[in-house]
Design a protein around this motif. Structure first.
Motif, short mmCIF file in Angstrom:
data_model
loop_
_atom_site.label_atom_id
_atom_site.label_comp_id
_atom_site.label_asym_id
_atom_site.label_seq_id
_atom_site.Cartn_x
_atom_site.Cartn_y
_atom_site.Cartn_z
N ARG A 1 46.77 1.97 -9.36
CA ARG A 1 45.61 1.75 -10.22
C ARG A 1 44.45 1.17 -9.42
O ARG A 1 44.61 0.24 -8.63
N ILE A 2 43.26 1.71 -9.63
CA ILE A 2 42.06 1.24 -8.96
C ILE A 2 41.44 0.13 -9.79
O ILE A 2 41.23 0.28 -11.00
N THR A 3 41.16 -0.98 -9.16
CA THR A 3 40.61 -2.14 -9.85
C THR A 3 39.12 -1.92 -10.15
O THR A 3 38.36 -1.52 -9.29
N LEU A 4 38.76 -2.19 -11.38
CA LEU A 4 37.36 -2.12 -11.80
C LEU A 4 36.85 -3.54 -12.02
O LEU A 4 37.29 -4.24 -12.93
N GLU A 5 35.91 -3.95 -11.16
CA GLU A 5 35.23 -5.23 -11.34
C GLU A 5 33.87 -4.97 -11.96
O GLU A 5 33.11 -4.13 -11.47
N VAL A 6 33.55 -5.69 -13.03
CA VAL A 6 32.27 -5.53 -13.71
C VAL A 6 31.49 -6.83 -13.61
O VAL A 6 32.04 -7.91 -13.86
N CYS A 7 30.23 -6.73 -13.21
CA CYS A 7 29.38 -7.92 -13.15
C CYS A 7 28.66 -8.09 -14.48
O CYS A 7 28.13 -7.13 -15.05
N VAL A 8 28.65 -9.31 -14.98
CA VAL A 8 28.02 -9.60 -16.27
C VAL A 8 27.22 -10.89 -16.15
O VAL A 8 27.48 -11.72 -15.27
N ASP A 9 26.23 -11.06 -17.05
CA ASP A 9 25.42 -12.27 -16.98
C ASP A 9 25.18 -12.93 -18.34
O ASP A 9 24.31 -13.78 -18.47
N ASP A 10 25.97 -12.56 -19.34
CA ASP A 10 25.87 -13.25 -20.63
C ASP A 10 27.16 -13.07 -21.42
O ASP A 10 28.08 -12.35 -20.99
N VAL A 11 27.24 -13.74 -22.56
CA VAL A 11 28.47 -13.70 -23.36
C VAL A 11 28.74 -12.30 -23.89
O VAL A 11 29.89 -11.84 -23.89
N ALA A 12 27.70 -11.60 -24.33
CA ALA A 12 27.89 -10.24 -24.82
C ALA A 12 28.47 -9.35 -23.72
O ALA A 12 29.31 -8.48 -23.97
N GLY A 13 28.02 -9.57 -22.48
CA GLY A 13 28.55 -8.79 -21.36
C GLY A 13 30.02 -9.08 -21.11
O GLY A 13 30.79 -8.18 -20.78
N LEU A 14 30.41 -10.34 -21.25
CA LEU A 14 31.82 -10.69 -21.12
C LEU A 14 32.67 -9.91 -22.11
O LEU A 14 33.71 -9.34 -21.74
N VAL A 15 32.24 -9.88 -23.34
CA VAL A 15 33.00 -9.19 -24.39
C VAL A 15 33.04 -7.69 -24.11
O VAL A 15 34.10 -7.05 -24.19
N ALA A 16 31.91 -7.11 -23.75
CA ALA A 16 31.85 -5.68 -23.49
C ALA A 16 32.74 -5.29 -22.32
O ALA A 16 33.45 -4.27 -22.36
N ALA A 17 32.71 -6.09 -21.25
CA ALA A 17 33.53 -5.78 -20.09
C ALA A 17 35.02 -5.88 -20.41
O ALA A 17 35.81 -4.99 -20.04
N ALA A 18 35.40 -6.94 -21.10
CA ALA A 18 36.81 -7.13 -21.44
C ALA A 18 37.31 -6.03 -22.37
O ALA A 18 38.38 -5.45 -22.15
N GLU A 19 36.55 -5.73 -23.42
CA GLU A 19 36.97 -4.71 -24.38
C GLU A 19 36.94 -3.31 -23.79
O GLU A 19 37.71 -2.44 -24.18
N GLY A 20 36.05 -3.09 -22.82
CA GLY A 20 35.95 -1.76 -22.20
C GLY A 20 37.03 -1.48 -21.18
O GLY A 20 37.21 -0.32 -20.79
N GLY A 21 37.73 -2.49 -20.72
CA GLY A 21 38.84 -2.26 -19.80
C GLY A 21 38.62 -2.73 -18.38
O GLY A 21 39.33 -2.28 -17.46
#
Length: 244
Positions: A3-23
């Motif tokens: 499995r290839i690791t996907l790291e997502v950069c975020v800068d607010d709470v909404a981004g945290l939720v979107a990144a976590a829910e998106g996988g």
């Protein structure tokens, strides 16, 4: 392929939720992504630590270059303490000399202060005159990975350098392509670099509902928001690449 690791950069709470829910598999936590990411607030660090995901905090006290004096390094050490106290997995660091080479002394001090935390070297690496020399320094200092666009504005433009550094790393450190990693570029990046992890913003433009917010200077015209659908689509593309 694993499995290839996907790291997502975020800068607010909404981004945290979107990144976590998106996988997303891992989060780089920042403020002000429109300038490449700055140190996030302590409150955002605490919120991110509650997620069931590894989170690394960007430690960058200001926009601009990565040449830091003693006062800036003191601020960075305090921010590293905040990340540790919040319960985050690690920190993302970088420091340069005026000629673009990595600042070995500054990095050694910051690494020592980060004991017990996972370490990533950020795109200060993209300013170095000799990527292979910088690679060896990163390995010797104990970094787990290097985020790089190969010294170009996008990872695809710098793919040859990324591939060269990946070969030289020989599994001693992970080389993670970042900048311009999207659905239309990720397959070629993986094929040409052999990367096992990628870094992406998975963002879309964000226009405030009230036009006065931007007009009065309260929002950047470059502002973007992490998008759950985009995260999920990139996650599916990576899973397809892993299976092939």
């Amino acid at each position: 392929m694993s499995r290839i690791t996907l790291e997502v950069c975020v800068d607010d709470v909404a981004g945290l939720v979107a990144a976590a829910e998106g996988g997303a598999d891992r989060i780089e936590l920042c403020a002000a992504l429109e300038v490449g990411g700055l140190t996030p607030s302590r409150g955002l660090m605490v919120r991110a630590a509650a997620l069931d995901l590894p989170v690394l905090a960007m430690i960058r006290p200001r926009a601009g270059d990565f040449v830091y004096d003693a006062a800036a390094l003191d601020v960075m050490r305090a921010d590293i303490d905040a990340a540790r106290e919040a319960g985050l997995t690690g920190v993302v660091l970088g420091a340069s000399r005026p000629d673009g080479r990595l600042d070995a002394d500054a990095l050694a001090a910051l690494v020592a202060h980060s004991a017990g935390l996972e370490l990533a070297l950020h795109r200060a690496f993209d300013l170095v005159p000799d990527p292979l020399e910088a690679l060896e320094m990163a390995v010797s200092l104990g970094f787990a990975r290097i985020l790089t666009s190969g010294g170009k504005t996008t990872a695809l433009a710098g793919v040859e350098t990324i591939a060269e550094v990946t070969r030289a790393a020989a599994g001693r450190i992970s080389i993670m392509p970042g900048s311009g990693v999207r659905l239309d570029t990720v397959s070629e990046l993986l094929a040409r670099t052999g990367a096992h992890e990628v870094h992406a913003s998975c963002s879309v433009p964000h226009v405030p509902a009230d036009p006065r917010v931007a007009a009065l200077g309260f929002a950047s015209p470059l502002a973007r928001r992490t998008d759950r659908t985009t995260v999920a689509a990139l996650r599916r593309a990576l899973d397809g690449s892993s299976a092939s």
